[in-house]
Design a protein around this motif. Structure first.
Motif, PDB file in Angstrom:
ATOM      1  N   PRO A 181      41.708  11.809  34.803  1.00  0.00           N
ATOM      2  CA  PRO A 181      41.381  10.596  35.559  1.00  0.00           C
ATOM      3  C   PRO A 181      42.554  10.081  36.385  1.00  0.00           C
ATOM      4  CG  PRO A 181      41.536  10.125  33.209  1.00  0.00           C
ATOM      5  CD  PRO A 181      41.549  11.612  33.349  1.00  0.00           C
ATOM      6  N   LEU A 182      43.759  10.237  35.868  1.00  0.00           N
ATOM      7  CA  LEU A 182      44.939   9.806  36.611  1.00  0.00           C
ATOM      8  C   LEU A 182      45.061  10.569  37.928  1.00  0.00           C
ATOM      9  CD1 LEU A 182      48.448   9.255  35.042  1.00  0.00           C
ATOM     10  CD2 LEU A 182      48.205  10.691  37.042  1.00  0.00           C
ATOM     11  N   LEU A 183      44.903  11.897  37.874  1.00  0.00           N
ATOM     12  CA  LEU A 183      45.030  12.719  39.078  1.00  0.00           C
ATOM     13  C   LEU A 183      43.834  12.538  40.006  1.00  0.00           C
ATOM     14  CD1 LEU A 183      46.493  15.933  37.419  1.00  0.00           C
ATOM     15  CD2 LEU A 183      47.703  14.313  38.899  1.00  0.00           C
ATOM     16  N   THR A 184      42.677  12.243  39.442  1.00  0.00           N
ATOM     17  CA  THR A 184      41.514  11.940  40.280  1.00  0.00           C
ATOM     18  C   THR A 184      41.800  10.728  41.160  1.00  0.00           C
ATOM     19  OG1 THR A 184      39.944  12.872  38.701  1.00  0.00           O
ATOM     20  CG2 THR A 184      39.091  11.225  40.231  1.00  0.00           C
ATOM     21  N   ARG A 185      42.437   9.747  40.581  1.00  0.00           N
ATOM     22  CA  ARG A 185      42.763   8.538  41.335  1.00  0.00           C
ATOM     23  C   ARG A 185      43.840   8.801  42.391  1.00  0.00           C
ATOM     24  NH1 ARG A 185      43.497   2.617  38.529  1.00  0.00           N
ATOM     25  NH2 ARG A 185      43.647   1.395  40.451  1.00  0.00           N
ATOM     26  N   LEU A 186      44.664   9.816  42.179  1.00  0.00           N
ATOM     27  CA  LEU A 186      45.748  10.117  43.121  1.00  0.00           C
ATOM     28  C   LEU A 186      45.309  11.015  44.276  1.00  0.00           C
ATOM     29  CD1 LEU A 186      48.791  10.770  40.734  1.00  0.00           C
ATOM     30  CD2 LEU A 186      48.288   8.708  42.062  1.00  0.00           C
ATOM     31  N   GLU A 187      44.152  11.645  44.166  1.00  0.00           N
ATOM     32  CA  GLU A 187      43.723  12.579  45.210  1.00  0.00           C
ATOM     33  C   GLU A 187      43.686  11.899  46.579  1.00  0.00           C
ATOM     34  OE1 GLU A 187      40.147  15.802  45.978  1.00  0.00           O
ATOM     35  OE2 GLU A 187      39.659  13.792  45.268  1.00  0.00           O
ATOM     36  N   ARG A 206      38.605  20.364  43.353  1.00  0.00           N
ATOM     37  CA  ARG A 206      39.845  21.120  43.109  1.00  0.00           C
ATOM     38  C   ARG A 206      40.258  21.091  41.645  1.00  0.00           C
ATOM     39  NH1 ARG A 206      43.435  18.868  48.242  1.00  0.00           N
ATOM     40  NH2 ARG A 206      42.276  19.932  49.905  1.00  0.00           N
ATOM     41  N   LEU A 207      40.069  19.956  40.998  1.00  0.00           N
ATOM     42  CA  LEU A 207      40.389  19.890  39.573  1.00  0.00           C
ATOM     43  C   LEU A 207      39.433  20.748  38.750  1.00  0.00           C
ATOM     44  CD1 LEU A 207      41.269  16.118  38.963  1.00  0.00           C
ATOM     45  CD2 LEU A 207      42.835  18.054  39.171  1.00  0.00           C
ATOM     46  N   LEU A 208      38.170  20.760  39.121  1.00  0.00           N
ATOM     47  CA  LEU A 208      37.208  21.605  38.417  1.00  0.00           C
ATOM     48  C   LEU A 208      37.563  23.077  38.558  1.00  0.00           C
ATOM     49  CD1 LEU A 208      33.868  19.782  39.316  1.00  0.00           C
ATOM     50  CD2 LEU A 208      34.930  19.918  37.060  1.00  0.00           C
ATOM     51  N   GLU A 209      38.042  23.466  39.734  1.00  0.00           N
ATOM     52  CA  GLU A 209      38.438  24.857  39.941  1.00  0.00           C
ATOM     53  C   GLU A 209      39.614  25.242  39.048  1.00  0.00           C
ATOM     54  OE1 GLU A 209      39.249  25.119  44.074  1.00  0.00           O
ATOM     55  OE2 GLU A 209      37.135  25.056  44.691  1.00  0.00           O
ATOM     56  N   VAL A 210      40.595  24.341  38.899  1.00  0.00           N
ATOM     57  CA  VAL A 210      41.731  24.642  38.018  1.00  0.00           C
ATOM     58  C   VAL A 210      41.270  24.734  36.574  1.00  0.00           C
ATOM     59  CG1 VAL A 210      43.996  23.875  37.217  1.00  0.00           C
ATOM     60  CG2 VAL A 210      43.340  23.527  39.603  1.00  0.00           C
ATOM     61  N   LEU A 211      40.396  23.844  36.158  1.00  0.00           N
ATOM     62  CA  LEU A 211      39.855  23.911  34.798  1.00  0.00           C
ATOM     63  C   LEU A 211      39.174  25.247  34.546  1.00  0.00           C
ATOM     64  CD1 LEU A 211      38.354  20.313  34.498  1.00  0.00           C
ATOM     65  CD2 LEU A 211      40.179  21.246  33.072  1.00  0.00           C
ATOM     66  N   SER A 259      46.867  20.962  42.713  1.00  0.00           N
ATOM     67  CA  SER A 259      45.560  21.161  43.344  1.00  0.00           C
ATOM     68  C   SER A 259      45.129  19.953  44.167  1.00  0.00           C
ATOM     69  CB  SER A 259      44.501  21.470  42.274  1.00  0.00           C
ATOM     70  OG  SER A 259      44.187  20.319  41.509  1.00  0.00           O
ATOM     71  N   VAL A 260      45.574  18.762  43.773  1.00  0.00           N
ATOM     72  CA  VAL A 260      45.225  17.552  44.536  1.00  0.00           C
ATOM     73  C   VAL A 260      46.420  17.056  45.349  1.00  0.00           C
ATOM     74  CG1 VAL A 260      43.410  16.846  42.937  1.00  0.00           C
ATOM     75  CG2 VAL A 260      45.752  16.061  42.539  1.00  0.00           C
ATOM     76  N   ARG A 261      47.457  17.914  45.452  1.00  0.00           N
ATOM     77  CA  ARG A 261      48.651  17.627  46.251  1.00  0.00           C
ATOM     78  C   ARG A 261      49.346  16.350  45.815  1.00  0.00           C
ATOM     79  NH1 ARG A 261      46.666  19.399  52.384  1.00  0.00           N
ATOM     80  NH2 ARG A 261      46.130  21.558  51.818  1.00  0.00           N
ATOM     81  N   ALA A 262      49.452  16.191  44.518  1.00  0.00           N
ATOM     82  CA  ALA A 262      50.189  15.061  43.947  1.00  0.00           C
ATOM     83  C   ALA A 262      51.532  15.562  43.446  1.00  0.00           C
ATOM     84  CB  ALA A 262      49.394  14.414  42.815  1.00  0.00           C
ATOM     85  N   ARG A 263      52.589  14.929  43.894  1.00  0.00           N
ATOM     86  CA  ARG A 263      53.931  15.303  43.457  1.00  0.00           C
ATOM     87  C   ARG A 263      54.248  14.648  42.114  1.00  0.00           C
ATOM     88  NH1 ARG A 263      56.543  13.136  48.925  1.00  0.00           N
ATOM     89  NH2 ARG A 263      54.838  11.651  48.488  1.00  0.00           N
ATOM     90  N   VAL A 264      54.920  15.416  41.239  1.00  0.00           N
ATOM     91  CA  VAL A 264      55.245  14.927  39.898  1.00  0.00           C
ATOM     92  C   VAL A 264      56.758  14.964  39.710  1.00  0.00           C
ATOM     93  CG1 VAL A 264      54.838  15.188  37.423  1.00  0.00           C
ATOM     94  CG2 VAL A 264      53.077  15.899  39.053  1.00  0.00           C
ATOM     95  N   THR A 265      57.323  13.883  39.212  1.00  0.00           N
ATOM     96  CA  THR A 265      58.744  13.810  38.901  1.00  0.00           C
ATOM     97  C   THR A 265      58.917  13.444  37.433  1.00  0.00           C
ATOM     98  OG1 THR A 265      59.397  13.168  41.140  1.00  0.00           O
ATOM     99  CG2 THR A 265      60.914  12.607  39.367  1.00  0.00           C
ATOM    100  N   ARG A 277      46.070  10.501  48.212  1.00  0.00           N
ATOM    101  CA  ARG A 277      46.987   9.380  48.399  1.00  0.00           C
ATOM    102  C   ARG A 277      48.424   9.881  48.511  1.00  0.00           C
ATOM    103  NH1 ARG A 277      46.200   4.920  44.029  1.00  0.00           N
ATOM    104  NH2 ARG A 277      47.317   3.715  45.635  1.00  0.00           N
ATOM    105  N   THR A 278      49.254   9.159  49.222  1.00  0.00           N
ATOM    106  CA  THR A 278      50.664   9.515  49.402  1.00  0.00           C
ATOM    107  C   THR A 278      51.528   8.321  49.050  1.00  0.00           C
ATOM    108  OG1 THR A 278      50.108  11.041  51.196  1.00  0.00           O
ATOM    109  CG2 THR A 278      52.411  10.344  51.013  1.00  0.00           C
ATOM    110  N   ALA A 279      52.486   8.548  48.185  1.00  0.00           N
ATOM    111  CA  ALA A 279      53.366   7.473  47.746  1.00  0.00           C
ATOM    112  C   ALA A 279      54.475   7.232  48.759  1.00  0.00           C
ATOM    113  CB  ALA A 279      53.967   7.814  46.383  1.00  0.00           C
ATOM    114  N   GLN A 280      54.880   5.992  48.875  1.00  0.00           N
ATOM    115  CA  GLN A 280      56.039   5.639  49.678  1.00  0.00           C
ATOM    116  C   GLN A 280      57.313   5.977  48.904  1.00  0.00           C
ATOM    117  OE1 GLN A 280      55.848   4.505  52.894  1.00  0.00           O
ATOM    118  NE2 GLN A 280      53.658   4.955  52.601  1.00  0.00           N
ATOM    119  N   PRO A 281      58.426   6.205  49.606  1.00  0.00           N
ATOM    120  CA  PRO A 281      59.684   6.519  48.908  1.00  0.00           C
ATOM    121  C   PRO A 281      60.030   5.476  47.853  1.00  0.00           C
ATOM    122  CG  PRO A 281      59.925   6.892  51.256  1.00  0.00           C
ATOM    123  CD  PRO A 281      58.584   6.244  51.070  1.00  0.00           C
ATOM    124  N   GLY A 282      60.310   5.960  46.657  1.00  0.00           N
ATOM    125  CA  GLY A 282      60.719   5.081  45.573  1.00  0.00           C
ATOM    126  C   GLY A 282      59.618   4.264  44.950  1.00  0.00           C
TER     127      GLY A 282
END
Length: 472
Positions: free
Chosen positions: A116-122, A69-74, A156-162, A124-129
């Motif tokens: 690399p940061l987003l690759t590691r997050l693919e 998915r990251l390669l496709e965005v690139l 693309s990797v379904r990582a939420r950003v705040t 994964r789902t964070a807990q609240p807070g």
């Protein structure tokens, strides 16, 4: 996808002072509440030598172990070959190594740590807070630029950003953290506020990035940065990227990075090859007219002054002379600053008059001229101001207006930055000024900009005091 980083060995001796350089042998001063610029701030430190050889660079993103998915965005962004800093660092950061990277502004550092940061997050789902990754930046503008640059890849990797920065609603940022977010891009002060309130916990952060760490230390953020890093698990991955690295960040590197791979793809100082530098000697009587002619050019220009008052005065003068000028400094609210930047990017504003708040974290496509109305305080500020032009291989000019009493200091600064500048005496009507900057005679017809919307004044997260008026 990537090998997890192993547990860390002991770090260098801990320090508790906010002063850069504290805790080194011979320095036994206690904590200081005042940020300080040490005498060695312009000297480069010797980065630690890695005991583990790094991986060789790559010539294509397809050679990397990136999610499809990251390669496709690139590919959609038209990026097939990594920049120099990306080619050097990505193989090692994707393998989980700590990275210390230095490269000129506009060279692709954001994707160098973002991929690399987003690759590691693919997946994964964070807990609240409890975010899973953190990027620290020294200014609101840089934090917002990082968020903007990484958002398409994060989606693309379904990582939420705040984005967590000052000048915006604290309660809204806390609410976003409580809903859950995988990546937080933050300035140190605001993140500390949210951590102390209990709205954010850092014990699940696995990847930490310090972007422009030297400016964070210069701005006095060392205590906040240190306190934040102390709360992050020590076995996670740490990456530090900057256009300049000096002794101010030595403490952070030696204390918090474990056996880092060091990459410096450019000289530590000096100019981008596509950037031309000009020093124009002017007299005090001619300086404002010279600035006005430059600002009236057919094209955009970013101009720097030292103080907020000087920025306000210059913008008012330029508007009265027909230049669509706007201001950017720390006295403006974050919505105002965001709106002004957007107007500059879309061409509504042609001359952006700013303090050093705009020296890092601003990217405007096609900006070909930066003018130092006031010479910067040091060579690092010079390099970062100039770095707003000639980005990603484009060409640009950096012009500094120098009064007679400033000439000697300017020569020392350029020597320290290892820059050969074209130096000449000019006036407002000088053909050389027009050739370099496109300067022309202003219309003299007052210019106007769209009226700013009225801002709702409220205390972020605080209850409204006083009796509410009954509705009529």
């Amino acid at each position: 996808m990537r090998a997890p980083s192993g547990s860390r060995k002991g770090h260098s001796r801990e320090t508790h002072s906010g002063r850069p350089g504290a805790g080194r042998p011979g320095n036994r001063r206690g904590p200081s509440s005042r940020p300080s610029r040490p005498a060695s701030s312009h000297q480069e430190f010797a980065p630690p030598v890695s005991t583990t050889p790094g991986l060789p660079p790559v010539s294509s993103f397809s050679e990397l172990d990136l999610p499809e998915r990251l390669l496709e965005v690139l590919q959609r962004q038209g990026l097939t070959s990594p920049s120099a800093i990306q080619a050097e660092t990505l193989p090692n950061s994707l393998a989980g190594r700590d990275v210390l990277g230095r490269s000129q502004t506009g060279s692709g550092k954001t994707l160098a740590f973002g991929l690399p940061l987003l690759t590691r997050l693919e997946g994964r789902t964070a807990q609240p807070g409890s975010p899973l990754a953190l990027v620290l930046a020294p200014t609101r503008e840089l934090a917002q630029q990082v968020t903007e640059a990484l958002t398409p890849y994060a989606r693309s990797v379904r990582a939420r950003v705040t984005t967590v920065v000052g000048g915006m609603s604290l309660s809204r940022q806390a609410q976003s953290l409580r809903r859950g977010t995988e990546l937080v891009v933050a300035t140190p002060g605001r993140l500390r506020d949210l951590v102390e309130r209990g709205d954010c916990r850092l014990d699940q952060v696995g990847t930490t990035v310090l972007d422009e760490a030297d400016q964070m230390t210069d701005m006095g953020f060392m205590p906040q940065v240190t306190a934040i890093l102390q709360q992050i698990p020590s076995d996670g991955q740490r990456m530090l990227f900057s256009a300049t690295l000096d002794r101010n960040v030595d403490t952070l590197v030696r204390r918090f990075l474990h056996d880092p791979v060091v990459h410096s793809v450019d000289p530590s100082e000096g100019a981008v090859s596509t950037m031309e530098h000009h020093i124009f000697h002017v007299t005090p009587a001619e300086k404002r007219d010279t600035v006005t002619h430059i600002a009236a050019r057919d094209g955009q220009v970013l101009m720097f002054l030292d103080t907020k008052r000087a920025v306000d005065s210059m913008a008012k003068h330029l508007l009265a002379n027909g230049v669509r000028a706007a201001i950017l400094h720390g006295g403006r609210s974050q919505p105002q600053r965001t709106r002004t930047l957007q107007q500059f990017k879309d061409g509504t504003v042609t001359a952006l008059i700013a303090t050093n708040v705009a020296a890092r974290g601003i990217h405007v496509d096609g900006l070909d001229l930066v003018v130092n109305i006031d010479p910067p305080a040091d060579h690092k500020d010079y390099l970062h101001r100039g770095g707003r032009t000639a980005r990603a291989g484009a060409s640009g000019n950096v012009v500094t207006l120098v009064l007679p009493h400033e000439r000697r200091g300017m020569v020392r600064m350029m020597d320290h930055a290892r820059i050969d500048a074209h130096t000449v005496r000019v006036s407002a009507e000088d053909p050389e000024l027009a050739r370099v900057t496109g300067a022309r005679t202003p219309t003299g017809i007052p210019a106007t900009l769209p009226a700013e919307p009225r801002e709702r004044t409220r205390s972020f997260g605080a209850p409204t005091r006083g009796r509410r008026r009954p509705r009529r």
